[in-house]
Design a protein around this motif. Structure first.
Motif, short mmCIF file in Angstrom:
data_model
loop_
_atom_site.label_atom_id
_atom_site.label_comp_id
_atom_site.label_asym_id
_atom_site.label_seq_id
_atom_site.Cartn_x
_atom_site.Cartn_y
_atom_site.Cartn_z
N VAL A 185 -78.30 -23.38 -10.15
CA VAL A 185 -77.80 -22.64 -11.31
C VAL A 185 -76.48 -23.50 -11.73
O VAL A 185 -75.61 -23.81 -11.00
CB VAL A 185 -77.15 -21.27 -10.51
N ILE A 186 -76.29 -23.35 -13.15
CA ILE A 186 -75.27 -24.15 -13.85
C ILE A 186 -74.58 -22.83 -14.60
O ILE A 186 -75.05 -21.92 -14.92
CB ILE A 186 -75.79 -24.97 -14.81
N GLN A 187 -73.41 -23.09 -14.93
CA GLN A 187 -72.44 -22.09 -15.65
C GLN A 187 -73.29 -21.99 -17.15
O GLN A 187 -73.71 -23.02 -17.51
CB GLN A 187 -70.96 -22.64 -15.84
N ASP A 188 -73.07 -20.69 -17.58
CA ASP A 188 -73.52 -20.75 -19.07
C ASP A 188 -73.10 -21.75 -19.76
O ASP A 188 -71.74 -22.08 -19.81
CB ASP A 188 -73.11 -19.11 -19.38
N LEU A 189 -73.91 -22.33 -20.71
CA LEU A 189 -73.47 -23.13 -21.54
C LEU A 189 -72.40 -22.69 -22.59
O LEU A 189 -72.53 -21.52 -23.21
CB LEU A 189 -74.62 -23.84 -22.43
N PRO A 190 -71.47 -23.56 -23.01
CA PRO A 190 -70.43 -22.86 -24.07
C PRO A 190 -71.18 -23.02 -25.42
O PRO A 190 -71.99 -23.51 -25.51
CB PRO A 190 -69.37 -24.21 -23.86
N SER A 224 -71.19 -32.57 -19.09
CA SER A 224 -70.19 -31.64 -18.13
C SER A 224 -70.77 -30.31 -18.21
O SER A 224 -69.98 -29.30 -18.58
CB SER A 224 -68.85 -32.01 -18.76
N PHE A 225 -71.88 -29.97 -17.55
CA PHE A 225 -72.11 -28.67 -17.54
C PHE A 225 -72.07 -28.39 -15.88
O PHE A 225 -72.58 -29.23 -14.97
CB PHE A 225 -73.58 -28.44 -17.60
N GLN A 226 -71.35 -27.45 -15.40
CA GLN A 226 -71.02 -27.17 -14.06
C GLN A 226 -71.88 -26.48 -13.25
O GLN A 226 -72.55 -25.64 -13.66
CB GLN A 226 -69.61 -26.18 -13.93
N LEU A 227 -72.27 -27.21 -12.03
CA LEU A 227 -73.22 -26.64 -11.33
C LEU A 227 -72.79 -25.69 -10.48
O LEU A 227 -71.79 -25.75 -9.51
CB LEU A 227 -73.86 -27.81 -10.47
N LEU A 228 -73.13 -24.49 -10.29
CA LEU A 228 -72.58 -23.34 -9.52
C LEU A 228 -73.24 -23.27 -8.14
O LEU A 228 -72.73 -22.95 -6.98
CB LEU A 228 -72.72 -22.04 -10.11
N GLN A 229 -74.57 -23.50 -8.10
CA GLN A 229 -75.46 -23.36 -7.01
C GLN A 229 -76.56 -24.38 -6.77
O GLN A 229 -76.86 -24.81 -8.07
CB GLN A 229 -76.21 -22.11 -6.69
N GLY A 230 -76.85 -24.79 -5.65
CA GLY A 230 -78.20 -25.79 -5.59
C GLY A 230 -77.68 -27.28 -5.61
O GLY A 230 -76.55 -27.63 -5.36
N ASN A 231 -78.80 -28.01 -5.93
CA ASN A 231 -78.64 -29.47 -5.99
C ASN A 231 -78.96 -29.98 -7.31
O ASN A 231 -80.27 -29.64 -7.58
CB ASN A 231 -79.59 -29.94 -4.91
N ALA A 232 -78.24 -30.62 -8.04
CA ALA A 232 -78.64 -31.20 -9.45
C ALA A 232 -79.63 -32.33 -9.18
O ALA A 232 -80.18 -32.80 -10.10
CB ALA A 232 -77.41 -31.81 -10.04
N ILE A 258 -81.31 -23.53 -13.63
CA ILE A 258 -81.07 -22.44 -14.75
C ILE A 258 -79.69 -22.10 -14.87
O ILE A 258 -78.84 -22.27 -14.19
CB ILE A 258 -81.97 -21.12 -14.36
N SER A 259 -79.35 -21.47 -16.02
CA SER A 259 -77.95 -20.90 -16.18
C SER A 259 -77.71 -19.70 -15.61
O SER A 259 -78.91 -18.89 -15.27
CB SER A 259 -77.62 -20.88 -17.88
N SER A 260 -76.56 -19.20 -15.32
CA SER A 260 -76.29 -18.04 -14.45
C SER A 260 -76.54 -16.74 -15.32
O SER A 260 -77.24 -15.89 -14.75
CB SER A 260 -74.45 -18.15 -14.39
N SER A 261 -76.60 -16.81 -16.76
CA SER A 261 -77.27 -15.56 -17.51
C SER A 261 -78.54 -15.29 -17.39
O SER A 261 -79.19 -14.51 -17.29
CB SER A 261 -76.58 -15.86 -19.09
#
Length: 796
Positions: A184-189, A133-141, A152-155
């Motif tokens: 781009v995915i949200q930064d990993l917890p 459950s890693f949230q995709l912010l942009q693009g296509n998984a 890549i992650s947002s950071s």
């Protein structure tokens, strides 16, 4: 009524500032530790439980049964794919390959920016973002099934591209392959063991090693590969593991290895040390018990201080009872005072926790978030601690103080028993110092073992050797050229190209067949790629035969004495000239030398069988032996030569003794924690001791006055106090020593090579405790001994 309780409580605390401050300080320190430990335990228990259907996600792992059981967090690359194809009990599968440190390059015209990512770069199947459950912010998984793409992650997007849109930007993997950013995915917890900050598509793994893509790659296990599966609801795990045992015969019919492929729950990944878990649950239990012990110690300290103040409060109690107060009202008055102290200490503890949490988390190499009020569990734990501490610490003093008889209280004629009794306070002091002594014993034993590991003769030279990555996959000639240039640097005593140091976490273990025997040997051997300088660089000693000659492939083997013993040979000379086949005939060569045993792993394990050969395809490091007197000038010279050979790479190095110290990261962490908590436990116990000596001073002031009038000396009066507390500490030691011995004996059993648990440790522990106690008691005792007898006897 309740309002009046707290108003009177505040007035009494203001009046008795020293008493209040000591109690608040002791409770605040113990509650701070309790909050930090609760946050740490909760943080680790939350690892990867946020994924949807996390209870149905498993990792494929391997048990290799040879002369002993070897555990691997990996399986052959095709296993997950074959499982999905062969069975219907799984919904999805994904493979993740961690290549280790990676050089990434950005090119803009003639401008080249190089960044070395030590971790976080992975290759993953397209189902990776679907399973976790890693949230995709942009693009296509879905692009993870396309070659040369990455998410890549947002950071990372901000780090590499700033405010630019990262989509369709290009990075170069290891200066070889252009990789296009497609998402781009949200930064990993922070509470995840899945460290993919840069997720390269699965087909791109061929740039790293195309072996992972082959459907026939059943012949080995790579530690960098993790394979996960999400099972269907109500799937029978035991039945699936039984079916997995058929895979060795089905896909490796000629192999004699006894492998068991198993399913490891995702919830177990963070904790299972067999499969590289970083935090064993037993360590969380130890932390939790330490926190409970510190709270108990603080409560005992409170009781000691409260009952020591009993005589000062006796007239107040007498007046209240004479004016009609009931015992229950007085009891709740003292509970209210305890509540005020506890609440104040808790607020101070929360503030201290906020500022000390980053330091505490750094001991575990983790960034633990201060989510005190985001999670209902932690506030509930803190509230429970406040209630328990209030009643545990306040009930006994409340019962004692509220039980005074008015006439005796007003006359000041109260017996020791009415004031709580020495025996109760003695018992509390004994428990406090028993806990402190156990922690001191643990600290001393772990310190000695860590020093022992640092100074232990590993069987090879580990001082002043730096390990420098090879940095290229070009022909062997370039590596040999650089080695010769390194050897020519003033201050370099020797240099070797190798797969790893003699003792290393990175090992290639495989089966061997000796002297054309029909069956492979019943043990694994560690295979190390070396060159002809390896023995002299690390100081390995030949006990039979000769060193390897320079070559460009595997032609000769040097083995260690353990290999000779496991082969059943009577002497090293018997092994010389015999053929050894490794990896089912992948390499066959003659044994030409035998070296004295050296430790190929940590002191946790026995020495394993080792075979070394010139194997250029396996070279990963230059091992450079330095002259310690010229190190400051030699290290920059090595970097200059390396950069001249590999200008497109990034230089790095690590001292070998630092690499070996990484074997004991967990032990070093526990040492830091126990050291800190030992000091706190001793400090809190000394506060309790201060309370008891204060009580004794009040009770013995007339006795001291009479002794001085009759010629008693100050040392003699000091002995009145010293013998009492010395006796209590010795009793504490009688309880703590057996418990400390049992705990640390079990801890040392995790090491194959360890220090002896002799009387010296216990002697040091008791001496340190006596010195600290003497300093605590001494100040109050000297003050009591110096009082003018006329002042202490004037009421008579």
């Amino acid at each position: 009524m309740i309002r009046n309780y707290f108003k009177v409580a505040l007035r009494n605390l203001v009046k008795n500032k020293t008493y209040g401050l000591l109690n608040i300080l002791g409770l605040a320190l113990s509650l701070t530790c309790g909050i930090l430990i609760a946050m740490t335990v909760q943080f680790h228990l939350s690892f990867d439980n946020f994924h949807k259907d996390s209870d149905r996600i498993y990792r494929f792992v391997t048990e290799q049964h040879r002369d002993r059981i070897f555990y691997s967090a990996s399986v052959p690359p095709p296993l997950g794919k074959a499982f999905i194809h062969d069975y219907t009990s799984a919904e999805d599968m994904c493979r993740v390959v961690d290549p280790g440190p990676v050089l990434l390059t950005m090119k803009s015209g003639s401008d080249i920016k190089k960044i070395k990512e030590e971790s976080g770069v992975v290759f993953a199947d397209p189902s990776y973002l679907k399973m976790f459950s890693f949230q995709l912010l942009q693009g296509n998984a879905q692009t993870l099934d396309e070659p040369n793409t990455a998410i890549i992650s947002s950071s990372i997007a901000q780090k590499y591209f700033g405010d630019k849109d990262p989509i369709n930007q290009v990075l170069y993997y290891d200066n070889k392959q252009a990789v296009r950013i497609t998402g781009v995915i949200q930064d990993l917890p922070r509470n995840t063991d899945l460290k993919g900050k840069i997720i390269l598509s699965w087909p791109t793994v061929k740039v790293y090693n195309d072996w992972f893509l082959k459907d026939d790659s059943w012949g080995g296990i790579a530690s960098g590969l993790n394979s996960y599966v999400r099972l269907k609801p109500n799937a029978n795990v035991a039945a699936i593991e039984k079916d997995l045992q058929l895979y060795v015969k089905r896909y490796r019919p000629t192999n004699k290895n006894v492998h068991h492929y198993l399913l490891q729950p995702l919830a177990d990944v963070h904790f299972n040390a067999h499969y590289d878990g970083v935090m064993e649950k037993k360590n969380l239990w130890i932390l939790s018990l330490i926190g409970v012990f510190l709270l108990i110690t603080a409560c005992m300290n409170f009781i000691n201080l409260a009952t020591a103040q009993a005589l000062n409060r006796s007239k107040e109690v007498g007046i209240r009872k004479a004016l009609g107060s009931f015992r229950g009202q007085l009891f709740w008055q003292f509970i209210a005072e305890t509540g005020v102290i506890t609440i104040t200490a808790t607020l101070l503890a929360i503030i201290l926790s906020y500022f000390t949490l980053p330091f505490f988390g750094s001991m575990f190499n983790a960034e633990i978030p201060f989510h005190l009020f985001n999670n209902p569990l932690l506030p509930s734990i803190i509230l429970l601690m406040v209630v328990v501490v209030t009643f545990l610490a306040g009930a006994y003093p409340g019962l004692i103080l509220s039980g005074f008889k008015p006439v005796e209280a007003l006359k000041g004629k109260l017996s020791f028993q009415q004031l709580g009794g020495f025996n109760t306070r003695r018992s509390l002091i004994v428990v406090q110092f028993s806990i402190s002594l156990v922690l001191i014993i643990a600290m001393l034993v772990i310190t000695r073992q860590m020093q022992y590991a640092k100074e232990f003769n590993m069987g090879f030279d580990k001082e002043a050797i730096v390990m420098v990555p090879v940095g290229t996959e070009e022909q062997d000639i370039s590596r040999m050229t650089l080695r010769r240039e390194l050897e020519a640097i003033p201050g370099v005593q020797n240099a070797s190209i190798c797969y790893s140091s003699p003792s290393s976490n990175s090992n290639w273990t495989t089966t061997i067949t000796f002297d054309n025997r029909q069956e492979p040997e019943a043990f694994h051997a560690s295979i190390k790629g070396i060159d002809e300088n390896y023995l002299s660089t690390f100081g390995l000693k030949l006990v039979a035969g000769k060193n390897v000659f320079p070559a460009d492939s595997v032609r000769e083997f040097i083995v260690n004495e353990t290999m000779v013993h496991k082969l059943g040979l009577a002497s090293p000379e018997e092994a010389l000239g015999k053929l050894v086949s490794i990896s089912s005939g992948a390499f066959v060569a003659t044994i030409t030398g035998v070296v004295a045993d050296f430790h190929d792993g940590s002191l946790h394990d026995d020495i394993g069988a080792v075979a070394m050969a010139i194997y250029p395809d396996q070279y990963e490091y230059y091992a450079v032996k330095l002259d310690t007197r010229r190190m400051l000038t030699t290290l920059p010279a090595i970097e200059k030569v390396w950069n001249a050979m590999y200008p497109e790479k990034m230089y790095s190095f690590q001292f070998l003794d630092d690499r070996i110290a990484e074997f004991y990261t967990t032990e070093e962490t526990m040492l830091k924690i126990i050291r800190m908590f030992s000091l706190l436990a001793i400090f809190i116990a000394c506060l309790g001791l201060y309370g008891l000596v204060s009580f004794m001073v009040v009770q013995k002031r007339k006795e001291i006055g009479i002794r001085k009038l009759l010629g008693g000396t100050i040392p003699g009066i000091l002995w009145l106090f010293g013998k009492e507390f010395g006796r209590l500490i010795l009793i504490s030691f009688l309880f703590a020593a057996p418990l400390g011995w049992w705990l640390m004996s079990n801890w040392l059993n995790d090491f194959r090579y360890h220090v002896e648990l002799g009387p010296g440790v216990f002697g040091v522990a008791i001496i340190v405790t006596i010195i600290i106690a003497a300093l605590t008691v001494g100040m109050q005792s000297i003050r009591a001994a110096m009082v003018n007898p006329a002042k202490s006897l004037k009421s008579e």
